[in-house]
Design a protein around this motif. Structure first.
Motif, PDB file in Angstrom:
ATOM      1  N   VAL A  11       0.709  -1.199   0.009  1.00  0.00           N
ATOM      2  CA  VAL A  11      -0.129   0.078   0.032  1.00  0.00           C
ATOM      3  C   VAL A  11       0.924   1.326   0.032  1.00  0.00           C
ATOM      4  N   ALA A  12       1.864   1.156   0.736  1.00  0.00           N
ATOM      5  CA  ALA A  12       2.852   2.362   0.887  1.00  0.00           C
ATOM      6  C   ALA A  12       3.888   2.203  -0.355  1.00  0.00           C
ATOM      7  N   ASN A  13       4.222   1.198  -0.985  1.00  0.00           N
ATOM      8  CA  ASN A  13       4.990   1.103  -1.931  1.00  0.00           C
ATOM      9  C   ASN A  13       4.618  -0.002  -3.026  1.00  0.00           C
ATOM     10  N   SER A  14       3.551   0.424  -3.896  1.00  0.00           N
ATOM     11  CA  SER A  14       2.941  -0.625  -4.487  1.00  0.00           C
ATOM     12  C   SER A  14       3.807  -1.056  -5.939  1.00  0.00           C
ATOM     13  N   GLU A  15       4.845  -0.312  -6.322  1.00  0.00           N
ATOM     14  CA  GLU A  15       5.793  -0.719  -7.309  1.00  0.00           C
ATOM     15  C   GLU A  15       6.704  -2.108  -6.784  1.00  0.00           C
ATOM     16  N   LEU A  16       6.634  -2.463  -5.578  1.00  0.00           N
ATOM     17  CA  LEU A  16       7.361  -3.695  -5.155  1.00  0.00           C
ATOM     18  C   LEU A  16       6.625  -4.841  -6.229  1.00  0.00           C
ATOM     19  N   LEU A  17       5.358  -4.648  -6.423  1.00  0.00           N
ATOM     20  CA  LEU A  17       4.838  -5.782  -7.362  1.00  0.00           C
ATOM     21  C   LEU A  17       5.454  -5.895  -8.583  1.00  0.00           C
ATOM     22  N   ARG A  18       6.443  -4.809  -9.137  1.00  0.00           N
ATOM     23  CA  ARG A  18       7.044  -4.837 -10.322  1.00  0.00           C
ATOM     24  C   ARG A  18       8.231  -5.359 -10.094  1.00  0.00           C
ATOM     25  N   THR A  19       8.862  -5.160  -8.614  1.00  0.00           N
ATOM     26  CA  THR A  19      10.405  -5.231  -8.623  1.00  0.00           C
ATOM     27  C   THR A  19      10.739  -6.294  -7.617  1.00  0.00           C
ATOM     28  N   ASN A  20       9.777  -6.987  -7.061  1.00  0.00           N
ATOM     29  CA  ASN A  20      10.444  -7.865  -5.643  1.00  0.00           C
ATOM     30  C   ASN A  20       9.560  -9.278  -6.104  1.00  0.00           C
ATOM     31  N   PRO A  21      10.140 -10.419  -6.819  1.00  0.00           N
ATOM     32  CA  PRO A  21       9.318 -11.331  -6.832  1.00  0.00           C
ATOM     33  C   PRO A  21       8.771 -12.430  -5.844  1.00  0.00           C
ATOM     34  N   LYS A  22       9.219 -12.080  -4.798  1.00  0.00           N
ATOM     35  CA  LYS A  22       8.786 -12.762  -3.414  1.00  0.00           C
ATOM     36  C   LYS A  22       7.610 -12.078  -3.267  1.00  0.00           C
ATOM     37  N   ILE A  23       7.557 -10.789  -3.117  1.00  0.00           N
ATOM     38  CA  ILE A  23       6.198  -9.841  -2.538  1.00  0.00           C
ATOM     39  C   ILE A  23       5.242 -10.073  -3.526  1.00  0.00           C
ATOM     40  N   SER A  24       5.761  -9.925  -4.826  1.00  0.00           N
ATOM     41  CA  SER A  24       4.818 -10.106  -6.014  1.00  0.00           C
ATOM     42  C   SER A  24       3.823 -11.364  -5.972  1.00  0.00           C
ATOM     43  N   LEU A  25       4.689 -12.260  -5.948  1.00  0.00           N
ATOM     44  CA  LEU A  25       3.951 -13.697  -6.031  1.00  0.00           C
ATOM     45  C   LEU A  25       3.184 -13.914  -4.678  1.00  0.00           C
ATOM     46  N   LEU A  26       3.341 -13.359  -3.369  1.00  0.00           N
ATOM     47  CA  LEU A  26       2.750 -13.393  -2.464  1.00  0.00           C
ATOM     48  C   LEU A  26       1.552 -12.843  -2.604  1.00  0.00           C
ATOM     49  N   ALA A  27       1.562 -11.597  -3.298  1.00  0.00           N
ATOM     50  CA  ALA A  27       0.265 -10.860  -3.310  1.00  0.00           C
ATOM     51  C   ALA A  27      -0.529 -11.457  -4.439  1.00  0.00           C
ATOM     52  N   SER A  28      -0.175 -11.938  -5.096  1.00  0.00           N
ATOM     53  CA  SER A  28      -0.806 -13.109  -6.446  1.00  0.00           C
ATOM     54  C   SER A  28      -1.611 -14.207  -5.720  1.00  0.00           C
ATOM     55  N   MET A  29      -0.840 -14.921  -4.651  1.00  0.00           N
ATOM     56  CA  MET A  29      -1.619 -15.728  -3.562  1.00  0.00           C
ATOM     57  C   MET A  29      -2.952 -15.123  -2.956  1.00  0.00           C
ATOM     58  N   ALA A  30      -2.596 -13.861  -2.707  1.00  0.00           N
ATOM     59  CA  ALA A  30      -3.676 -13.071  -2.016  1.00  0.00           C
ATOM     60  C   ALA A  30      -4.843 -12.958  -3.027  1.00  0.00           C
ATOM     61  N   PHE A  31      -4.516 -12.882  -4.451  1.00  0.00           N
ATOM     62  CA  PHE A  31      -5.267 -12.521  -5.362  1.00  0.00           C
ATOM     63  C   PHE A  31      -6.264 -13.671  -5.699  1.00  0.00           C
ATOM     64  N   TRP A  32      -5.624 -15.232  -5.370  1.00  0.00           N
ATOM     65  CA  TRP A  32      -6.360 -16.322  -5.682  1.00  0.00           C
ATOM     66  C   TRP A  32      -7.329 -16.308  -4.407  1.00  0.00           C
ATOM     67  N   LYS A  33      -7.058 -15.715  -3.401  1.00  0.00           N
ATOM     68  CA  LYS A  33      -8.103 -15.879  -2.180  1.00  0.00           C
ATOM     69  C   LYS A  33      -9.371 -14.800  -2.578  1.00  0.00           C
TER      70      LYS A  33
END
Length: 274
Positions: free
Chosen positions: A165-187
């Motif tokens: 939320v504070a740094n949304s660009e992590l989804l484009r730069t950090n694979p670990k965080i990006s994939l975890l966010a995609s798991m949340a998308f699944w939920k």
């Protein structure tokens, strides 16, 4: 319930960084039960979708495109009103051909008009502040979009040091965080129960997002379907999955009912023990 391993992910993302895959495997294993993604079917479908979006290199840098010819901006509801049509002419590309396309600032203006808090779509996405349209545009392998969804995913990513939320660009730069966010998308989109015993990848693709034409005459749905059938379903051995097998009631110790998902989880005796 078997942990996801580096070796498994290396069979899927053959050109990705091993350190990234190690972190992704650990995160998936850590949160898979909580997110109901701990079956072979969910693992296979999830990583087929990710591979279809990010390729063998696991390139997460691509985000939602707003570089539109102004006449195509009517795909966004905000640009369909009389005022919106004027804004489309002002903000969109002036030619159909993708020459002299919009720069980042140009795309940012389009996103903020299409998804801003003043728009119907922006309200639907939970965008409340100026700039939220661009800040919370579709990012990550499964294109998380909107402040509401970012906030929901942040419950998990912040535990791993990534405040999206504070740094949304992590989804484009950090694979670990990006994939975890995609798991949340699944939920968020309740895909877990649909994935179990699902042999048609297109069913999952429809939930994740619209089909798109790719290079080489392929479509996004086709690439994901191929990834599942020829790769991820084999890596995670869905044909050997025991999910849904009926176990005699006498072998059940206890059960748990989840009132939110209307599922029942049974815990069974170790039949090999006394």
């Amino acid at each position: 319930n078997a942990p996801v391993t580096l070796a498994q992910l290396q069979q899927i993302f053959t050109k990705a960084n091993a350190a990234d895959l190690t972190a992704i495997a650990a995160n998936y294993t850590k949160y898979m039960a909580e997110l109901n993604m701990n079956t072979c079917w969910n693992k296979a479908h999830f990583f087929a979708q990710v591979k279809g979006e990010s390729g063998e290199t696991l390139d997460i840098s691509e985000d939602e495109n707003f570089n539109y010819w102004y006449k195509r901006l009517n795909r966004f509801k905000a640009f369909r009103t009389a005022e919106g049509k004027k804004k489309a002419k002002e903000l969109g590309r002036q030619t159909e051909a993708n020459v002299n396309g919009l720069d980042d600032e140009g795309e940012k203006k389009v996103a903020n008009y299409a998804y801003g808090p003043q728009s119907e779509k922006g309200v639907e996405l939970g965008n409340t502040e100026e700039g939220d349209g661009w800040r919370f545009r579709g990012m990550g392998p499964l294109q998380l979009t909107g402040r509401t969804n970012y906030t929901a995913a942040n419950v998990y990513t912040s535990k791993e040091g990534g405040d999206i939320v504070a740094n949304s660009e992590l989804l484009r730069t950090n694979p670990k965080i990006s994939l975890l966010a995609s798991m949340a998308f699944w939920k968020i989109y309740k895909i877990a129960h649909v994935a179990n015993k699902q042999k048609d990848e297109n069913v999952i693709s429809v939930i994740v997002g619209a089909d798109q034409e790719l290079s080489g005459g392929k479509t996004a749905y086709g690439v994901k379907k191929e990834a599942f059938e020829k790769n991820t379903s084999i890596v995670f051995k869905v044909n050997e999955c025991r999910y849904g097998d009926v176990v005699p009631e006498k072998d059940c110790n206890r059960y748990k009912i989840d009132v939110d998902t209307f599922t029942v989880t049974y815990e069974y005796k170790n039949l090999a023990s006394k």
